[in-house]
Design a protein around this motif. Structure first.
Motif, mmCIF file in Angstrom:
data_model
loop_
_atom_site.group_PDB
_atom_site.id
_atom_site.type_symbol
_atom_site.label_atom_id
_atom_site.label_comp_id
_atom_site.label_asym_id
_atom_site.label_seq_id
_atom_site.Cartn_x
_atom_site.Cartn_y
_atom_site.Cartn_z
ATOM 1 N N PHE A 44 2.693 1.849 -3.452
ATOM 2 C CA PHE A 44 1.890 2.430 -4.524
ATOM 3 C C PHE A 44 1.393 3.831 -4.161
ATOM 4 O O PHE A 44 1.330 4.710 -5.006
ATOM 5 N N ALA A 45 1.023 4.033 -2.892
ATOM 6 C CA ALA A 45 0.468 5.325 -2.495
ATOM 7 C C ALA A 45 1.527 6.415 -2.447
ATOM 8 O O ALA A 45 1.247 7.574 -2.780
ATOM 9 N N VAL A 46 2.750 6.066 -2.041
ATOM 10 C CA VAL A 46 3.786 7.076 -1.870
ATOM 11 C C VAL A 46 4.779 7.072 -3.022
ATOM 12 O O VAL A 46 5.165 8.114 -3.529
ATOM 13 N N PRO A 69 0.045 8.336 3.639
ATOM 14 C CA PRO A 69 -1.355 8.136 4.036
ATOM 15 C C PRO A 69 -1.487 7.240 5.266
ATOM 16 O O PRO A 69 -2.033 6.145 5.211
ATOM 17 N N VAL A 118 -5.683 -1.151 6.324
ATOM 18 C CA VAL A 118 -4.949 -1.949 5.343
ATOM 19 C C VAL A 118 -4.261 -3.133 6.001
ATOM 20 O O VAL A 118 -4.330 -4.273 5.524
ATOM 21 N N TRP A 157 -4.727 5.341 6.741
ATOM 22 C CA TRP A 157 -5.239 4.108 6.139
ATOM 23 C C TRP A 157 -4.524 2.858 6.638
ATOM 24 O O TRP A 157 -4.992 1.744 6.402
ATOM 25 N N PHE A 191 0.826 -1.209 0.000
ATOM 26 C CA PHE A 191 0.000 0.000 0.000
ATOM 27 C C PHE A 191 0.861 1.261 0.000
ATOM 28 O O PHE A 191 0.632 2.189 -0.786
ATOM 29 N N LEU A 192 1.865 1.298 0.872
ATOM 30 C CA LEU A 192 2.733 2.471 0.928
ATOM 31 C C LEU A 192 3.548 2.620 -0.348
ATOM 32 O O LEU A 192 3.800 3.741 -0.809
ATOM 33 N N THR A 250 2.930 13.425 2.783
ATOM 34 C CA THR A 250 1.935 12.791 1.920
ATOM 35 C C THR A 250 1.683 11.332 2.310
ATOM 36 O O THR A 250 0.858 10.685 1.702
ATOM 37 N N ARG A 302 4.717 5.217 -6.223
ATOM 38 C CA ARG A 302 4.234 5.235 -7.595
ATOM 39 C C ARG A 302 3.506 6.519 -7.946
ATOM 40 O O ARG A 302 3.547 6.976 -9.084
ATOM 41 N N PHE A 303 2.829 7.117 -6.953
ATOM 42 C CA PHE A 303 1.999 8.291 -7.252
ATOM 43 C C PHE A 303 2.524 9.558 -6.590
ATOM 44 O O PHE A 303 1.820 10.547 -6.462
ATOM 45 N N ASN A 304 3.788 9.543 -6.173
ATOM 46 C CA ASN A 304 4.380 10.728 -5.576
ATOM 47 C C ASN A 304 5.818 10.828 -6.053
ATOM 48 O O ASN A 304 6.653 10.005 -5.725
#
Length: 345
Positions: free
Chosen positions: A115-117, A131, A138, A134, A112-113, A129, A119-121
């Motif tokens: 992809f969230a941090v 998250p 998760v 969550w 989760f971290l 940033t 791949r998209f940051n």
């Protein structure tokens, strides 16, 4: 002679209840009054009675108190889950890792971290940033899914308790290896972010974590009285348990489900805490003696006291750079593990 000696040296249940309650309450009070920031005792009391200053309210009510309550709940979760798992698997070295719960939660949080941090940051240093809100959900979902997969394999292959244990260990190790592979390939700047969770920590735990855990705690404790007799029977071989009229598969599944939910929610909230689910059940059985009905209540009290005390020690010894609670419990639990290995060899 041996039985007489044991009866003399082993504390009575009444004394055990009183001692454990006083220990837990005492550690909680000490944790409220002591911390990295020195708050005068009079100011702490004023805050607890609703007359504190704005700064003391922030420290006590917003930082320390929810952190302590989160530790209490997670201690209860890990301890009760470990007690249930050791009973139904008849394995004295069982803990929430036996069903891959901790490892499944670890992999879920890591992915989760990532992809969230990552791949998209594009900003590797933008820690704000992350998250984190969550992570409990998760981790909980990942732990439960891991337990479900392992138990489904056990049902399909009609595994015995020992085979289920080995299956959980093997798949758990596989999941942990994948998670560590992701972390190692992630890069040093983000490695520290993930390791803070993986080490097991109550750092920055707030009221949202208490509210996340509380429904699981209430639901799990509400079901436990109904599981007393089945868990007592599940400690025997399947044929023996069935001879007492127990629906073995049903209650094995239900007990395992309760243990998995408690463990997964705790791991999701604070990360994997090593040895809590392993050590506490043995301490609870020693204090309870032959009174099996008291083992789980004792385990909850000891678990709450252990996590609270370990977190307090990590805060006081480490100072601002506090020692993660998972490190403290590992250091305290390792000698006990060697003792168990000598006892059961």
């Amino acid at each position: 002679m041996t039985s007489s000696t044991e009866n003399v040296t082993r504390p009575t249940p009444t004394r055990g209840i009183l001692a454990l309650t006083l220990l837990a309450v005492g550690l909680i009070l000490v944790a409220v009054f002591l911390g990295v920031v020195d708050v005068p005792t009079t100011e702490v009391i004023a805050t607890l009675t609703g007359n504190g200053s704005e700064q003391s309210d922030l420290i006590i009510l917003t930082i320390r108190l929810p952190r302590i309550l989160t530790g209490i709940l997670t201690g209860i979760h890990f301890a009760v889950a470990g007690t249930l798992l050791q009973s139904i698997t008849r394995n004295p070295l069982a803990d929430p890792t036996i069903m891959g719960i901790s490892q499944g939660a670890t992999l879920a949080v890591t992915v989760f971290l990532f992809f969230a941090v990552y791949r998209f940051n594009s900003d590797a240093n933008a820690l704000y940033t992350l998250p984190v809100s969550w992570l409990p959900l998760v981790g909980c979902v990942g732990g439960l899914l891991s337990g479900i997969v392992i138990y489904s394999l056990a049902i399909a292959k009609r595994m015995a308790a020992l085979q289920l244990t080995l299956c959980g260990i093997a798949i758990g190790a596989f999941l942990h290896a994948i998670a560590m592979g992701i972390v190692v390939g992630w890069g040093s700047s983000r490695f520290e972010i993930v390791m803070q969770w993986l080490s097991g920590s109550l750092y920055a735990r707030g009221w949202e974590h208490v509210l996340f855990l509380l429904p699981f705690t209430m639901a799990g404790l509400a079901v436990l009285p109904m599981l007393y007799r089945p868990v007592l029977m599940l400690r025997f071989d399947e044929d023996v348990a069935r001879s007492f009229g127990l629906s073995y598969r049903l209650y094995f599944t239900l007990t395992l489900g309760v243990a998995s939910i408690l463990a997964a929610s705790a791991v999701g909230a604070v990360g994997p805490l090593i040895f809590v689910g392993l050590v506490v059940p043995h301490l609870a059985r020693f204090v309870a003696g032959r009174h099996f009905a008291l083992v789980i209540p004792f385990a909850g009290l000891i678990g709450a006291a252990l996590v609270t005390g370990a977190d307090l020690a990590g805060r006081l010894i480490g100072g601002p750079e506090e020692i993660p609670i998972g490190v403290v419990t590992a250091l305290a639990g390792a000698p006990f593990l060697f003792f168990l290995l000598r006892r059961y060899r």
